[in-house]
Design an enzyme around this catalytic site. Structure first.
Site, mmCIF file in Angstrom:
data_model
loop_
_atom_site.group_PDB
_atom_site.id
_atom_site.type_symbol
_atom_site.label_atom_id
_atom_site.label_comp_id
_atom_site.label_asym_id
_atom_site.label_seq_id
_atom_site.Cartn_x
_atom_site.Cartn_y
_atom_site.Cartn_z
ATOM 1 N N ASP A 217 0.980 -1.174 -0.132
ATOM 2 C CA ASP A 217 0.026 -0.057 -0.007
ATOM 3 C C ASP A 217 0.767 1.136 0.228
ATOM 4 O O ASP A 217 2.006 1.538 0.746
ATOM 5 C CB ASP A 217 -1.109 0.025 1.381
ATOM 6 C CG ASP A 217 -1.825 1.172 1.337
ATOM 7 O OD1 ASP A 217 -2.858 1.297 0.695
ATOM 8 O OD2 ASP A 217 -1.643 1.856 2.070
ATOM 9 N N GLU A 289 1.535 -0.535 -5.018
ATOM 10 C CA GLU A 289 0.697 0.446 -5.557
ATOM 11 C C GLU A 289 1.543 1.970 -5.496
ATOM 12 O O GLU A 289 1.832 2.496 -4.385
ATOM 13 C CB GLU A 289 -0.452 0.659 -4.320
ATOM 14 C CG GLU A 289 -1.691 1.759 -4.671
ATOM 15 C CD GLU A 289 -2.173 2.474 -3.683
ATOM 16 O OE1 GLU A 289 -3.308 3.036 -4.197
ATOM 17 O OE2 GLU A 289 -1.681 2.475 -2.545
HETATM 18 C C1 NOJ Z 1 -4.200 3.369 -0.692
HETATM 19 C C2 NOJ Z 1 -5.258 2.500 -0.243
HETATM 20 O O1 NOJ Z 1 -5.585 1.828 -1.917
HETATM 21 C C3 NOJ Z 1 -6.423 3.340 0.004
HETATM 22 O O2 NOJ Z 1 -7.623 2.662 0.060
HETATM 23 C C4 NOJ Z 1 -6.013 3.943 1.406
HETATM 24 O O3 NOJ Z 1 -6.975 4.700 1.872
HETATM 25 C C5 NOJ Z 1 -4.635 4.656 1.411
HETATM 26 N N1 NOJ Z 1 -3.842 3.950 0.531
HETATM 27 C C6 NOJ Z 1 -4.138 4.561 2.514
HETATM 28 O O4 NOJ Z 1 -3.779 3.427 3.195
#
Ligand code: NOJ
Ligand code: MG
Length: 566
Positions: A217, A289
């Site tokens: 993440d 991500e």
């Molecule tokens: C990316 C995640 O996909 C999202 O849902 C989240 O709010 C943020 N990162 C913070 O962790």
């Protein structure tokens, strides 16, 4: 001589058999919304276990679960309060072990979400950090702030992704802490070796349980630039945004994609590889991500000495819309291929997730199949968000005590059947409402409808396992591009057979004459193989390549040929 021959064979063998993840179909499950087994209105692990056969049926290789760890749910699990525990709303550790066991029997790999940038403020590490416990004192990013004319100000002008300052004052510790997301999500201090060690222990814990990898993440946010004197530099303004509370107010040159982040990524990859070496089994993967430019994604993948994430998400196709032309698609695909394929022979294609409106809402209902066909035609890995195989749509949700998030619309319960709560739950009031079309648009109905999006999706996954698709590491086995302003095509072939995917991106009938050298010599006709409900053709119908081709508005077809034996 014989040795040379054997080596040559081995080399060709390597080329033609990609690793499992290189052309895998990943499927993202938002656990709260997949299946609720205990009737509390929230999806859970037992629910997921009960649908592993479903994933197998539609051709999924691996499923990535959004966070299932202990959490106060301020950001629905992206605020972890214990990285080694399952949140009771999702079940128990025994349920997780059962899920892993069953996933191995069924043959669908489990990938977990790994959230290293921050924890919940209710995490024990943070509570101890607030207390300045020697072990945890520097686990997070703390700063006393700046005193200007006797008044205390935050250490820098930074704005958080969700708006407002990234700095929140903590009364107890008498310092500000950094949070790139919510104030309830304090950022870890990755300059502290203890934090790095701790996260490796977390990786190991879940690898030991039997997961095949992690989706990491918020990768770009892991480090912020630190001045030598311990202060944090202000970021420059974006002149096109005048709202100081908005994330877009600043140009994030100091809070995104800092070079130290690469080192951590390489460290994690080395850890995963050594885990595989020590424990055997197949490669464990990292899906990263990062909404970052291609040059940065390239570095998250590797540099000249180190490897990083095998799958830095390619969000390129997500910026397309219902108005995008075939030429736009070609440009988007080429943006990736020119760098990542040319250098590393990898590609991945993402078309949705829990942070973005669904395909239906971005492209239009009439383009669900167009988009799913595009996704599966391209060489490489694909990532599907749950429900996109049905063409689920966003729901206009109301704020409730449970949730008030502008992303709720794309997180509504999976539509399994036309029964109470769409078969998602025995509870008539699930945590988010079902889309109004669930009685018609559900797995049960679509399964028995010949040209449903579900059945198209399934046949696409079968196609991905054919020889013509499997030998994608050989560059000459595929081609793509815009044939006209609105017709996008992908060609996939092996020595025996091949497929031509044709997609009309536009709302008008398109015609096309294949130029003479478009097909290999000897190929005279094609057969319609996959047809959508937008098509007037039928599967098995023949097409002579010298004829003029017609494509109806938004028609997408897969045509097949057999290479003649000469
Ligand atoms: C990316 C995640 O996909 C999202 O849902 C989240 O709010 C943020 N990162 C913070 O962790
Ligand atoms: Mg439940």
């Amino acid at each position: 001589m014989r040795f040379v021959f054997v080596f040559a064979l081995l080399f060709v063998g390597c080329l033609s058999s990609p690793e499992w993840w290189e052309d895998a179909t990943f499927y993202q499950i938002y656990p709260r919304s997949f299946v609720d087994s205990d009737g509390d209105g929230v999806g859970d692990l037992k629910g997921i276990s009960s649908k592993l056969e479903y994933l197998k049926e539609i051709g999924v290789t691996a499923t990535w679960l959004s966070p299932i760890f202990k959490s106060p749910m301020a950001d629905f699990g992206y605020d972890v309060s214990n990285f080694f525990e399952i949140d009771p709303i999702f079940g128990t550790m025994a349920d997780f072990d059962e899920l892993i066991e069953k996933s191995k029997e069924v043959g669908v790999k489990i990938i977990l979400d790994f959230v290293p940038n921050h924890s919940s403020d209710e995490c024990e590490y943070f509570e101890k950090s607030v207390e300045s416990d020697p072990e945890y004192k520097d686990f997070y990013v703390w700063h006393p702030g700046k005193l200007i004319d006797g008044i205390r100000h935050p250490p820098s002008n930074w704005v958080s992704v969700f708006g407002g300052s990234t700095w929140t004052w903590n009364e107890k510790r008498q310092e500000y802490y950094l949070h790139q997301f919510l104030a309830k999500q304090p950022d870890f201090n990755f300059r502290n070796p203890k934090v790095r060690e701790n996260f490796k222990a977390i990786l190991k814990f879940w690898l030991d349980k039997g997961v095949y990898g992690f989706r990491i993440d918020a990768v770009p946010h892991i480090f912020e630039k630190l001045n030598e004197d311990g202060s944090w530099p202000d970021e420059p303004r974006n002149d096109w945004n005048n709202d100081p509370q908005s994330y877009d107010y600043l140009d994030h040159i100091y809070t995104k994609d800092q070079h130290e982040t690469l080192d951590v990524m390489y460290e994690w990859r080395a850890f995963m590889d050594s885990y595989k070496n020590d424990n055997g089994g197949e490669t464990r993967v990292i899906l990263a991500e990062a909404y970052s430019p291609i040059e940065i994604l390239d570095q998250y993948f590797s540099n000249s000495t180190h490897s990083g994430s095998q799958i830095p998400f390619n969000f390129g196709l997500m910026s397309l819309s219902g108005y995008s032309t075939a030429k736009d698609v070609e440009n988007s695909v080429t943006y990736w291929m020119d760098v990542m394929w040319k250098k590393h022979k990898v590609a991945n294609w993402v078309l949705g997730n829990h942070d973005n409106p669904r395909i239906y809402d971005r492209f239009g209902a009439h383009k669900i199949d167009v988009v799913n066909i595009l996704l599966s035609s391209l060489p490489g890995t694909t990532v599907t968000y749950y429900g996109e195989e049905l063409g689920m749509h966003n729901v206009k949700t109301e704020c409730t005590e449970v949730s008030c998030d502008d992303r709720d619309g794309e997180r509504t319960p999976m539509q399994w059947n036309d029964k109470l709560s769409g078969g998602f739950s025995t509870n008539p009031n699930p945590w988010l409402p079902l889309a109004d079309d669930y009685k018609v648009n559900n797995v049960k109905n679509q399964r028995k409808t010949a040209r449903s999006s579900f059945n198209i999706y399934k046949s696409l996954q079968k196609l991905k396992r054919t020889e013509a698709f499997k030998n994608f590491k050989d560059d000459s086995s595929w081609a793509y591009g815009a044939l006209t302003e609105q017709i996008f095509h992908v060609k996939r072939s092996s020595s025996k057979d091949g497929y031509l995917i044709l997609i009309n991106m536009g709302d008008k009938i398109e015609t096309y004459n294949f130029p003479e050298n478009f097909f290999k010599p000897g190929i005279k006709d094609l057969e319609y193989h996959v047809v959508t409900e937008r098509s007037s053709h039928y599967s098995g119908e023949k097409f002579q390549i010298t004829n003029k081709l017609h494509l109806l508005p938004f028609e997408a077809v897969v045509m097949k040929w057999e290479t003649p034996v000469v």
